[in-house]
Scaffold this motif. Structure first.
Motif: not given
Ligand SMILES: Nc1ncnc2c1ncn2[C@@H]1O[C@H](COP(=O)(O)OP(=O)(O)O)[C@@H](O)[C@H]1O
Ligand SMILES: Nc1ncnc2c1ncn2[C@@H]1O[C@H](COP(=O)(O)OP(=O)(O)O)[C@@H](O)[C@H]1O
Ligand SMILES: [Mg+2]
Ligand SMILES: [Mg+2]
Ligand SMILES: [Mg+2]
Ligand SMILES: [Mg+2]
Lengths: 330, 206, 330, 206
Positions: D3, D102-103, D107, D141, D145-147
């Motif tokens: 991301i 990445d996610e 986080k 978070l 999800p990060v979206e």
């Protein structure tokens, strides 16, 4: 303009009390007068140096009373010359027989009151002489005016005359070196805001939000012109140019003073002093020393003045000698 | 005819003091325009002190009262106006010394005061100072009898108006040069009050 | 509020240049930093003393750099703590091997930035210790706050720690006497008008024409309460009472400081100091010495603070020793 | 899915800088109410310097960019916010070191930043500081999800609103005690802009 005061009619009295009680280890008030002296006056064999003027210019003049500068400061009402009777008390207190020099700033009122005192003291057999400081180039020095005003350059006269007197010189010698200093010192100021005489209760004049007054006097007397506020560097060079137009300081050794008028923070004074230093160096002058701070104020006025003094070896030596006062110490 | 007695002289000072108190702000405002904004404060303080000094004091003569007035003004006013008014009253006192104050003595005393102001302040006519008013008063008195008070005050007023359009060449206002034009001289205004006060006292008679 | 400045983003840089060029005979700027030091650093064998903080409090802290006080002052943006990298430069410049004491005013920002610097300097093998000045009784000292702020009393800490270091004492000894000073010093201030951070361009807060803010912070942080403007004597006793409620100074020898915040004329400070002297005498305290003037300002704020320091023989001796700085000299 | 890249991280800083510049006065005004009136000035200066530093520099990794950001903020902001944001970005950088972001890494990095802020500032929840916002973001978070950027910004906004009614017990605002109530915490507001900027960058995708 809010003031930290009690009775406006008691301001000067309370200020003097405050000052002499805070610094009682080396200053004293002559009882029932508005005169502040060194604690050890009269200093035997030494020419006495007396200055003074209206109050509202603190630390002038009491801040310069002490070894190597003034023997006494005579304090007037706010922006009002002290009266002859008070000046006489000062003269009597400091005279050790070697005579007394009065350092007067060139204002009609100061000159008249000090001169009356001088006449009366002389009648009592005291040897008194005087010099009149007129360093402010904002005022034209012609026979059609009362001549230039005395402003911050006066502090250099105090220092140099004081050092000379301390060295044991005669009244004539002290006067001579004071005159030499006066001949070589020039100043000019600018105001960004007014001050308010406490008893008047309102500002002495009004300046718009983006205006400044070039050539202001230290009592809020209007200056040469009112112009839009400029950047520090521009103001500094404008004042300096006026001074240099009046007297040539090229290739000289000089002493510099950037003097705050009251409300302008020291931070801003140093921004000005930076430019002054740069310009003087560019113009091939040799800066012997620089003073930055509040030396001759106008109550809470915002603004500053610049002073240049041309030095020869004698003046340099006297300026550098030790002194011990509240607001000027080497 | 005796025109000033000890009593009347004290009353004169009383009347001056009232006017200086009432017009303190006006005088200060005039001085803010072309000077340092303290003339009203100086005058009010000076004559307050004069009253404090003379009220309970016994005097033998008008000259004695005026000497006291002169000393007090000199010691309490400071600035330019202190020595000037101090000298004016001192010279008046000296001119009246040993005399009763009739019209002749009075007129001579005013002339002496004018000369004193000139000696101390070195101002001549038209320099936008209180000298203008005093000199015009003295000139008027040389021509006219003392009874014509209204005419005298008119002379004062006209002189004050004249100062408005002058450029000052003495005192603080001189720093302003042409910028001092358009403003009345504060010292001329306070001098007016001194003569107006005198008029009230002399008009009411004994 | 009109300012004498050029580019507001260059204020601090230009001020430091102005200051070090005006006083180049005994101060210098470390190149490419906002650090001002004595010209002769590191002083061999002497513990280095470093202080500093946001600018806008001039003459603090550069005005206290010199023999017998600070070795270096680290200058931050206006009212903003200097950053760790600058503090580290100062530490390195003044350390002669005897270690360095940091004198920090108790503000979250100052504490965090100086502590980060201390950690990093220690990693480089320099012995560093710190004291935190918290003299402002306007703020309650409880676990629910960040504790009291450091204000004008800091100047006494500079003087005393500086004198101790000058005498050749060890870092531990210098720290100990600094801590003792902090334990014995209390201050409180009042504002009559706001100041304006130059880059913000407008006053930090607003006070009505007849209002004052009791307990103001030197960055314009609001104080304890806003009340109608009172007479000088009343304000002085209100502040003093708050200080004396917090610490008992009866029968003690004390040092007193009446500190102007910027725009308040010296005349008014002396009217305050007169009352303070009276009250302290009435309350049976023995005033050893009094300082009146601008020592820790808040730009052009009108107002003042009162500081009391209780002295024992050691503190008295250290306070009285010679020192030579721009704004404090014995 | 990755991301954050070097490019995106630079863009993030760009977006932050824009917001700090636009909202300089708002942040300063908030700080004038309960602090010393410089927060906007500090943040604008800090991120201007960050951009000047990173724009033309080549970085190998997101961690490297963020380290540069951290150093610059620490060296250029000062005050309370300088060490705090400096530490936050430094901790993020350390958590991302040697990794692609990445996610999961992202986080974890945010959580590390929160711990760094706590370590440096010693503040807990509800003390009316930027810690409140960062901690709530990290909490969110961990659950989501990060979206879901809008939901995340809503959390931020709600937290900022919460700070309004708190009495500060850390930082300058703590001097005010109960008087700090009724004003939003300036540092929380600037933190909001940091996350809002991040959202813009992440939403637009590659
Ligand atoms: N040289 C002089 N001769 C006569 N009158 C003068 C002279 N200088 C000033 N004055 C008068 O003094 C007045 C100002 O008095 P004041 O304000 O009390 O003193 P200062 O100017 O010292 O503050 C002027 O308005 C003017 O009338
Ligand atoms: N101890 C702390 N922990 C976390 N955040 C803090 C702390 N102290 C202050 N802050 C944050 O810093 C912000 C103020 O930053 P800024 O105005 O730039 O610094 P300063 O207060 O030093 O002027 C506050 O609004 C608050 O969010
Ligand atoms: Mg005057
Ligand atoms: Mg006047
Ligand atoms: Mg700050
Ligand atoms: Mg702040």
């Amino acid at each position: 303009m809010k003031k930290v005061v009690n009775d406006v009619n008691q301001i000067v009295d309370e200020m003097i009390d405050g000052l002499t009680s805070a610094h009682s280890h080396y200053l004293k008030r002559l009882p029932n007068t508005t005169v502040i002296t060194r604690k050890d006056v009269p200093v035997q064999g030494k020419v006495g140096i007396v200055s003074g003027g209206g109050s509202g210019h603190e630390p002038a003049h009491a801040g310069y009373v002490g070894k190597g500068m003034l023997d006494a400061a005579v304090v007037g009402e706010v922006f009002t010359s002290p009266t002859p009777d008070q000046v006489i008390e000062a003269i009597k207190a400091v005279d050790s027989g070697a005579g007394v020099l009065l350092i007067i700033k060139n204002y009609t009122g100061d000159v008249m009151n000090f001169e009356m005192a001088k006449e009366m003291a002389e009648m009592e057999g005291i040897q008194v002489d005087q010099v009149i400081v007129n360093d402010d180039v904002a005022v034209e020095d012609s026979t059609f005016t009362t001549g230039r005003r005395g402003i911050a350059g006066t502090v250099f006269v105090h220092k140099i005359a004081g050092a000379m007197a301390e060295s044991g010189a005669s009244l004539a010698e002290v006067k001579e070196v004071a005159e030499k200093t006066i001949a070589n010192v020039r100043s000019m100021g600018v105001a960004l805001s007014s001050c308010a005489v406490p008893a008047a209760g309102k500002p002495s004049f009004h300046l718009g939000d983006t205006e400044m007054e070039i050539g202001i006097g230290i009592h809020g007397e209007p200056g040469i012109k009112r112009v839009p506020l400029q950047e520090a560097d521009q103001i500094a060079s404008a004042l300096l140019n006026n001074i240099l137009l009046d007297k040539d300081y090229t290739h000289s050794d000089i002493a510099v003073m950037v003097n705050g008028l009251g409300a302008t923070p020291e931070m801003e004074l140093y921004i000005v002093s930076r430019k002054v230093t740069q310009l003087l160096k560019e113009k091939q002058m040799n800066i012997h020393r620089t003073w930055v701070g509040e030396y001759m104020t106008s109550l809470e006025m915002a603004g500053f003045s610049i002073t240049l003094l041309k030095l020869d070896d004698q003046l340099k030596d006297l300026l550098d000698r030790d002194c011990k006062t509240l607001s000027f110490c080497n | 005819m005796i025109i000033l007695t000890v009593e009347k002289t004290k009353k004169w000072m009383n009347e001056i003091q009232k006017r200086m108190e009432e017009n303190k702000e006006q005088l200060t405002a005039l001085d803010q325009a072309i000077g340092d904004g303290d003339h009203g404060i100086n005058m009010e303080r000076g004559f307050r002190e004069v009253l404090a000094k003379i009220s309970d004091t016994h005097y033998e003569s008008v000259a004695d009262v005026l000497k006291s007035v002169a000393m007090t003004l000199t010691a309490k006013v400071g600035g330019a106006s202190g020595p000037l008014y101090g000298t004016a009253f001192l010279k008046m006192s000296m001119a009246m010394h040993g005399k009763e104050v009739d019209e002749i003595v009075f007129k001579a005393a005013i002339r002496e005061a004018v000369e004193g102001i000139k000696m101390r302040g070195k101002a001549g006519m038209g320099e936008k100072t209180l000298y203008d008013v005093w000199n015009q008063v003295a000139n008027f008195l040389e021509e006219e009898p003392v009874e014509d008070w209204n005419a005298l005050l008119e002379v004062c007023q006209a002189t004050i108006e004249d100062t408005r359009e002058m450029a000052a060449s003495k005192g603080r206002a001189s720093y302003l040069k042409d910028r001092s034009k358009g403003h009345v001289d504060p010292g001329s205004m306070s001098s007016y009050y001194i003569f107006e006060a005198l008029m009230t006292v002399l008009e009411t008679g004994e």
